[in-house]
Design an enzyme around this catalytic site. Structure first.
Site, PDB file in Angstrom:
ATOM      1  N   LYS A 142       1.031  -1.157   0.073  1.00 15.70           N
ATOM      2  CA  LYS A 142       0.133   0.136  -0.023  1.00 15.70           C
ATOM      3  C   LYS A 142       1.061   1.327   0.044  1.00 15.70           C
ATOM      4  O   LYS A 142       1.639   1.489   0.983  1.00 15.70           O
ATOM      5  CB  LYS A 142      -0.818  -0.023   1.306  1.00 15.70           C
ATOM      6  CG  LYS A 142      -1.764  -1.056   1.209  1.00 15.70           C
ATOM      7  CD  LYS A 142      -2.684  -1.296   2.545  1.00 15.70           C
ATOM      8  CE  LYS A 142      -1.595  -1.728   3.780  1.00 15.70           C
ATOM      9  NZ  LYS A 142      -2.235  -1.896   4.942  1.00 15.70           N
TER      10      LYS A 142
ATOM     11  N   THR B 240      -7.350   9.642   9.165  1.00 16.19           N
ATOM     12  CA  THR B 240      -6.751   8.426   8.400  1.00 16.19           C
ATOM     13  C   THR B 240      -6.408   7.293   9.437  1.00 16.19           C
ATOM     14  O   THR B 240      -5.922   6.206   8.721  1.00 16.19           O
ATOM     15  CB  THR B 240      -5.473   8.751   7.503  1.00 16.19           C
ATOM     16  OG1 THR B 240      -4.537   9.229   8.431  1.00 16.19           O
ATOM     17  CG2 THR B 240      -5.660   9.789   6.435  1.00 16.19           C
TER      18      THR B 240
ATOM     19  N   GLY C  43      -6.431   3.769  10.996  1.00 17.77           N
ATOM     20  CA  GLY C  43      -7.209   2.612  10.867  1.00 17.77           C
ATOM     21  C   GLY C  43      -7.435   2.190   9.377  1.00 17.77           C
ATOM     22  O   GLY C  43      -7.907   1.175   9.226  1.00 17.77           O
ATOM     23  N   THR C  44      -6.632   3.009   8.352  1.00 22.17           N
ATOM     24  CA  THR C  44      -7.066   2.519   7.059  1.00 22.17           C
ATOM     25  C   THR C  44      -6.532   1.171   6.706  1.00 22.17           C
ATOM     26  O   THR C  44      -7.056   0.391   5.874  1.00 22.17           O
ATOM     27  CB  THR C  44      -6.310   3.616   5.941  1.00 22.17           C
ATOM     28  OG1 THR C  44      -5.171   3.882   6.683  1.00 22.17           O
ATOM     29  CG2 THR C  44      -7.238   4.921   5.984  1.00 22.17           C
ATOM     30  N   GLY C  45      -5.284   0.900   7.302  1.00 23.63           N
ATOM     31  CA  GLY C  45      -4.684  -0.293   6.957  1.00 23.63           C
ATOM     32  C   GLY C  45      -5.297  -1.645   7.495  1.00 23.63           C
ATOM     33  O   GLY C  45      -5.470  -2.397   6.695  1.00 23.63           O
ATOM     34  N   CYS C  46      -5.934  -1.422   8.664  1.00 22.90           N
ATOM     35  CA  CYS C  46      -6.688  -2.526   9.309  1.00 22.90           C
ATOM     36  C   CYS C  46      -8.150  -2.685   8.604  1.00 22.90           C
ATOM     37  O   CYS C  46      -8.569  -3.732   8.318  1.00 22.90           O
ATOM     38  CB  CYS C  46      -7.251  -2.210  10.910  1.00 22.90           C
ATOM     39  SG  CYS C  46      -5.709  -1.774  11.953  1.00 22.90           S
TER      40      CYS C  46
END
Ligand SMILES: Cc1ncc(COP(=O)(O)OP(=O)(O)O)c(N)n1
Ligand SMILES: Cc1nc(C(=O)O)sc1CCOP(=O)(O)O
Ligand SMILES: [Mg+2]
Length: 557
Positions: free
Chosen positions: A231, A264, A266-269
């Site tokens: 990402k 932003t 928490g975008t990865g989880c």
């Protein structure tokens, strides 16, 4: 057998095999079994598959991650994402973190026995489809997961290699890096590192460009996961948010516009749990990744103005669907909208003395399921007024209204979307202008067009001319064979267009291709005295035909 073919994605195939592997007791056996083709399945196997997919079974993701008191990331993000995507989510909590918009203040790691007990409780009883991992703060927890999945195999494992929080707090010590590389990655169906995590996993290599991300995806793939998503949200050199997906064979560059917001966290989880949720529903890996990217982009867009906390990074808002802007007005796209697609023509309306609003009303009354205003001769001001009036009619009937070619008109009247051709504004630019939720259709005559439309973020494609037409000058006819070739290549739903009328619509739908959802028609509806009657006749014919072709035309891609 038709039932099974509709589930023939690589992942669902894996799931089917998992049903049998529980007796064999190991994931290795699952993988070997995965090579059995569906056609070769004996009858009794087919029965078990059918039972496993019964209507009462809700797709189920188990998340094994840390709790985030600020609720943007971790277990809380996973629960909200799965809820928003219509998937059941159970939880195994590995650690409890105290964090807010300022950063991480405390981390309490749970005892390993508790983690093992949570995993056993859920996996032994609750028919989990997909496991997603986040924060795994000790090597013992990786081993526990490994052993649990051997005992209770699942359809897919999504690994979000959480190592450092966005605020810079280390959430997994260096001791577990080797365990990640040796044990976790080889088990994973997909691993989803951000730039920092990919760099750490690869021993500190610098990632500064999209080319670096591709090499990183390849090197990570060599460590054993079936798919890699690197990402690039933090990539300094790119104005878009670029992610690289690598399936071991092909690279896909997935782009979306970068949304300016502090919210932003928490975008990865969220990305990883949305991938898990889509896999649990039966998506292929690439489609799951694309849906997840759009979901995160939409959540960022809707939550960009929210003000929670005093720190530098606010939480992502997962439940935007509950409070969309103009929520009463926004019409989300369903592939079944393409069933009877009415495309207007100002010349035909003039010829028959129909106003644009009367023509649109009549088409809807006759059963049109979506309307496109294709007003090639209209002045801008006149087109905008027509679009506003038609939008009122369409909204009153819950029928989406798209604008042909003119993104400016669609924006000005807040239409449901736009249809563009190969020489109109590029789809990725249209998407950036309209945002993640508007409907975008693209005309496609070749498989290459279709794949590009999908990669660029379109929602459907229009393919033709199926038959010769007088409505569009110099239009190349691709025939029924050309249409079928495009449909088979397309990952998006398709509507057929060009010379379609009452006498040949049946032959189009009888192609029976699963993602061919309907027909788009101009003259057979609008170059007629009574638009409602003609539309009704075509609607009836299509409905009868769908009953004959069966479920093939009602399934979503
Ligand atoms: C549903 C649908 N499919 C194809 C087209 C054609 O669009 P385009 O190729 O841009 O040609 P024009 O319609 O702009 O002449 C369409 N309009 N709708
Ligand atoms: C607008 C349009 N696009 C086409 C394409 O092939 O992409 S054919 C077409 C005209 C369709 O009109 P009718 O239903 O009157 O043939
Ligand atoms: Mg066009």
């Amino acid at each position: 057998m038709a039932f099974f073919l509709s589930y023939s994605t690589p992942i669902a195939h894996h799931k089917i095999c998992t049903v049998f592997s529980s007796k064999q007791g190991s994931r290795h056996a699952v993988d070997q079994f995965g090579s059995v083709t569906l056609k070769a399945m004996p009858e009794e196997m087919a029965l078990i598959v059918t039972n496993g997919s019964s209507n009462n079974k809700i797709p189920h993701v188990l998340t094994m991650a840390g709790s985030d008191s600020g609720a943007g990331a971790g277990i809380q993000a996973d629960l909200k994402t799965c809820a928003a995507r219509g998937v059941f989510c159970s939880t195994v909590i590995t650690a409890v973190t105290a964090q807010n918009t300022l950063g991480v203040q405390d981390v309490s790691i749970l005892p390993e026995e508790s983690v093992a007990a949570q995993l056993k409780s859920v996996l032994s009883d609750m028919h989990v489809d997909v496991v997603k991992t986040g924060m795994l703060p000790s090597t013992a927890m990786v081993k526990i997961l490994h052993d649990s999945l051997k005992q209770f195999p699942v359809q897919a494992l999504v690994v979000d290699p959480v190592m450092v929080s966005t605020s810079g707090h280390v959430l997994a010590g260096s001791s577990i890096l080797d365990m990640f590389r040796q044990d976790l990655l080889p088990m994973a169906d997909i691993v989803t590192p951000n730039i920092k995590e990919a760099s750490v996993l690869l021993g500190g290599v610098q990632l500064e460009t999209v080319t670096d991300m591709r090499s990183a995806a390849k090197s990570l793939h060599d460590m054993g996961p079936r798919n890699v998503l690197v990402k690039g949200g933090d990539l300094p050199s790119s104005s878009d948010a670029v992610d690289i997906f690598f399936d071991g064979k092909d690279f896909y560059e997935l782009r979306s516009s970068r949304i300016q917001t502090r919210n932003t966290h928490g975008t990865g989880c969220t990305m990883a749990s949305c991938i898990a949720a889509e896999l649990a529903k039966g998506s292929s890996m690439l489609s799951a990744v694309k849906v997840a990217k759009r979901y995160v982009e939409t959540a960022l867009e809707y939550g960009k103005g929210i003000n929670i906390g005093n720190g530098p990074q606010g939480p992502l808002d997962h439940m935007f669907k509950l409070k969309r802007k103009n929520s009463s007005k926004l019409r989300l796209f369903e592939p079944s909208d393409l069933f009877l697609y009415a495309v207007t023509d100002s010349g035909m309306n003039k010829k028959w003395g129909h106003s644009i609003t009367d023509a649109v009303k009549a088409a809807i009354e006759g059963g049109a399921t979506i309307v496109q205003l294709r007003e090639k001769d209209a002045e801008t001001g006149e087109f905008l007024e027509a679009a506003k009036s038609c939008l009122e009619i369409c909204r009153a009937h819950n029928t989406p209204l798209l604008i042909n070619d003119r993104v400016d008109i669609a924006l000005a009247c807040d239409a449901d979307g736009v249809h563009v051709g190969q020489s109109d504004m590029p789809v990725n630019t249209v998407r950036a202008l309209l945002g993640p939720e508007k409907i975008i259709g693209v005309s496609c005559k070749t498989p290459e067009h279709a794949l590009k439309a999908w990669a660029d973020g379109a929602d459907y494609i229009g393919s033709g001319g199926v038959f010769p037409t007088n409505t569009k000058a110099n239009n190349r006819t691709i025939g029924l064979d050309g249409l079928k070739t495009v449909c088979l290549a397309s990952k998006l739903p398709v509507v057929a267009i060009g010379g379609i009328n009452l006498s040949n619509a049946r032959s189009v739908m009888e192609l029976g291709v699963v993602n061919l959802k309907g027909v788009a028609v101009v003259s057979a509806l609008f170059d007629r005295e009574c638009v409602a009657v003609e539309t009704r006749k075509l609607h009836n014919l299509l409905t009868e035909n769908v009953a004959n072709v069966g479920s093939a035309v009602t399934e979503d891609v």
